[in-house]
Design an enzyme around this catalytic site. Structure first.
Site, PDB file in Angstrom:
ATOM      1  N   GLU A 286       0.804  -1.235   0.000  1.00  0.00           N
ATOM      2  CA  GLU A 286       0.000   0.000   0.000  1.00  0.00           C
ATOM      3  C   GLU A 286       0.830   1.276   0.000  1.00  0.00           C
ATOM      4  OE1 GLU A 286      -2.789  -0.585   3.225  1.00  0.00           O
ATOM      5  OE2 GLU A 286      -3.468  -2.491   2.399  1.00  0.00           O
TER       6      GLU A 286
ATOM      7  N   GLU B 168      -6.178 -10.684  -1.395  1.00  0.00           N
ATOM      8  CA  GLU B 168      -6.971 -10.487  -0.165  1.00  0.00           C
ATOM      9  C   GLU B 168      -8.460 -10.443  -0.504  1.00  0.00           C
ATOM     10  OE1 GLU B 168      -5.558  -7.130   2.134  1.00  0.00           O
ATOM     11  OE2 GLU B 168      -3.457  -7.623   1.777  1.00  0.00           O
TER      12      GLU B 168
HETATM   13  O1  9MR Z   1      -7.424  -8.228   8.402  1.00  0.00           O
HETATM   14  C1  9MR Z   1      -6.525  -7.389   9.100  1.00  0.00           C
HETATM   15  C2  9MR Z   1      -7.153  -6.896  10.378  1.00  0.00           C
HETATM   16  O2  9MR Z   1      -7.351  -7.965  11.292  1.00  0.00           O
HETATM   17  C3  9MR Z   1      -6.295  -5.821  11.015  1.00  0.00           C
HETATM   18  O3  9MR Z   1      -6.962  -5.270  12.133  1.00  0.00           O
HETATM   19  C4  9MR Z   1      -6.001  -4.735   9.987  1.00  0.00           C
HETATM   20  C5  9MR Z   1      -5.208  -3.636  10.645  1.00  0.00           C
HETATM   21  O4  9MR Z   1      -4.301  -2.992   9.880  1.00  0.00           O
HETATM   22  O5  9MR Z   1      -5.343  -5.318   8.873  1.00  0.00           O
HETATM   23  C6  9MR Z   1      -6.170  -6.217   8.199  1.00  0.00           C
HETATM   24  O6  9MR Z   1      -5.525  -6.719   7.031  1.00  0.00           O
HETATM   25  C7  9MR Z   1      -5.221  -5.751   6.025  1.00  0.00           C
HETATM   26  C8  9MR Z   1      -4.004  -6.242   5.293  1.00  0.00           C
HETATM   27  O7  9MR Z   1      -2.956  -6.493   6.190  1.00  0.00           O
HETATM   28  C9  9MR Z   1      -3.545  -5.238   4.231  1.00  0.00           C
HETATM   29  N1  9MR Z   1      -4.628  -4.887   3.342  1.00  0.00           N
HETATM   30  C10 9MR Z   1      -5.884  -4.512   3.947  1.00  0.00           C
HETATM   31  C11 9MR Z   1      -6.311  -5.597   4.957  1.00  0.00           C
HETATM   32  C12 9MR Z   1      -7.670  -5.267   5.540  1.00  0.00           C
HETATM   33  O8  9MR Z   1      -7.569  -4.093   6.299  1.00  0.00           O
END
Ligand code: 9MR
Length: 375
Positions: free
Chosen positions: A157, A262
């Protein structure tokens, strides 16, 4: 009379035995030879506390991603403290089931402790110090799992919606080449590992163009980037099939593989103008934002199935370049979308429901693969 009843019961038994004998094809079997199928797994699943979830993972998927277990704040909470407890269990889980193991993620602006960017007085460190910290982190983690984690999300990102680089502390302190450096360090630590640039909403044109320019530049500099991760935090209407198709083609032209990294499909009312997965976004709960708290109507269930079928048809069309499709979670109850961007909603974005049962969207995804094979 008795005889007729006996025959009716026998027919029922035979039908149910037949159904049992024909257990539904698992996703990983349906897409064998096309691409790997995976899920992001959470702590209870890694540690064996969610046996229902683990049974689904073992039966359906041939690749796993760590939802949070390998993020900087978990694995490297203090300058001299690495905690590999959960990460080791994650990798052992994948090895036990002979899975393709993904590492997520090395360099991100989120879930990274503030000390990484600061000195003792709380000021930003200089470029050389941050590069050294980044190098130590990457070489320690990638080195530890060398040959065992097959693919790393190296930079996550880094782009804004308009395609410019996000003003993260990485960019502010190191400058634009932090991305190239991260890939170089990861490659040094494990030359065989696949290395991914991962982002959301790359189907939107300005952001896609920014990512295309970024990848083209990295490739021209000889930076070892092997794939682009299209996160796939989708909705029932976004991205259009045409935009999904064009996005995969555009990255393929640069000579990189594409992974859907994802995947989930939101059915709840949108609270933003543009599709995003920006984790800092927070919106106040209101009943109208949570319309399916007591269950998903059949009509929406069918819309979701149709949507998954449409998306999988696009991925299959690009089976030469799409190497993996990973869902962000196993069952609807596991999904981050229950708490983002509105806390406490009841979300239905995945293929398995809250009790672990396959949804019509699961059957739809299987049918797409089966139809393609009979053509
Ligand atoms: O699914 C993840 C969630 O449990 C966390 O709280 C969150 C916090 O940053 O991150 C989520 O996963 C993310 C992933 O690492 C990167 N792309 C977006 C995903 C959804 O937020």
């Amino acid at each position: 009379m008795l005889n007729r009843r006996f025959m009716a019961v026998s027919a029922l038994v035979a039908a149910s035995l037949g159904a049992a004998a024909q257990a539904p094809t698992p996703l990983k079997e349906a897409y064998k030879g096309d691409f790997l199928i995976g899920a992001a797994i959470n702590t209870p699943q890694i540690t064996g506390q969610d046996s229902r979830g683990d049974a689904i993972i073992e039966a359906q998927f041939d690749t796993i991603s760590p939802e949070n277990a390998l993020k900087w704040e978990r694995i490297h909470p203090k300058p001299d403290t690495y905690d590999f407890t959960l990460a080791d269990q994650y990798v052992a889980f994948g090895e036990k089931h002979h899975m393709f193991i993904v590492g997520h993620c090395l360099v991100w602006h989120n879930q990274v402790p503030d000390w990484v960017f600061r000195d003792d007085k709380g000021n930003f460190v200089d470029r050389a110090t941050l590069l050294k910290r980044m190098h130590d982190h990457i070489s320690t983690i990638v080195g530890r799992y060398k040959g065992r984690i097959q693919s790393w999300d190296v930079v996550n990102e880094a782009l804004n919606e308009d395609g410019t680089l996000r003003q993260s502390p990485w960019l502010k302190i190191i400058g634009e080449d932090y991305i190239a450096k991260a890939f170089q360090y990861a490659h040094e630590a494990d030359p065989q590992a696949q290395l991914t640039y991962n982002d959301y909403s790359l189907e939107n044109e300005p952001k896609r163009n920014g990512a295309l320019a970024l990848i083209a530049k990295l490739k021209a500099q000889g930076v070892p980037v092997t794939s682009v991760g299209l996160q796939g935090h989708d909705s029932l209407t976004w991205p259009s099939v045409e935009d999904q198709d064009a996005t995969i083609s555009d990255f393929a032209k640069l000579g990189v593989k594409v992974v859907i990294s994802e995947l989930d499909v939101d059915v709840l009312p949108s609270v933003t103008h543009q599709q995003t997965a920006e984790v800092s976004l927070k919106v106040q709960q209101e009943p109208k934002l949570n319309p399916y708290a007591n269950g998903l109507p059949q009509s929406v269930q069918q819309e979701l199935a149709q949507r998954y079928a449409d998306l999988f048809r696009v991925y299959l069309k690009h089976r030469d370049v799409v190497t993996r499709v990973t869902f962000w979670g196993v069952t609807d109850g596991d999904s981050w979308r229950n708490d983002w961007p509105v806390k406490g909603r009841t979300s239905y974005p995945l293929l398995f429901d809250r009790s672990g049962q396959p949804k019509p969207a699961f059957q739809a995804a299987i049918r797409v693969a089966a139809d393609a094979k009979t053509k």
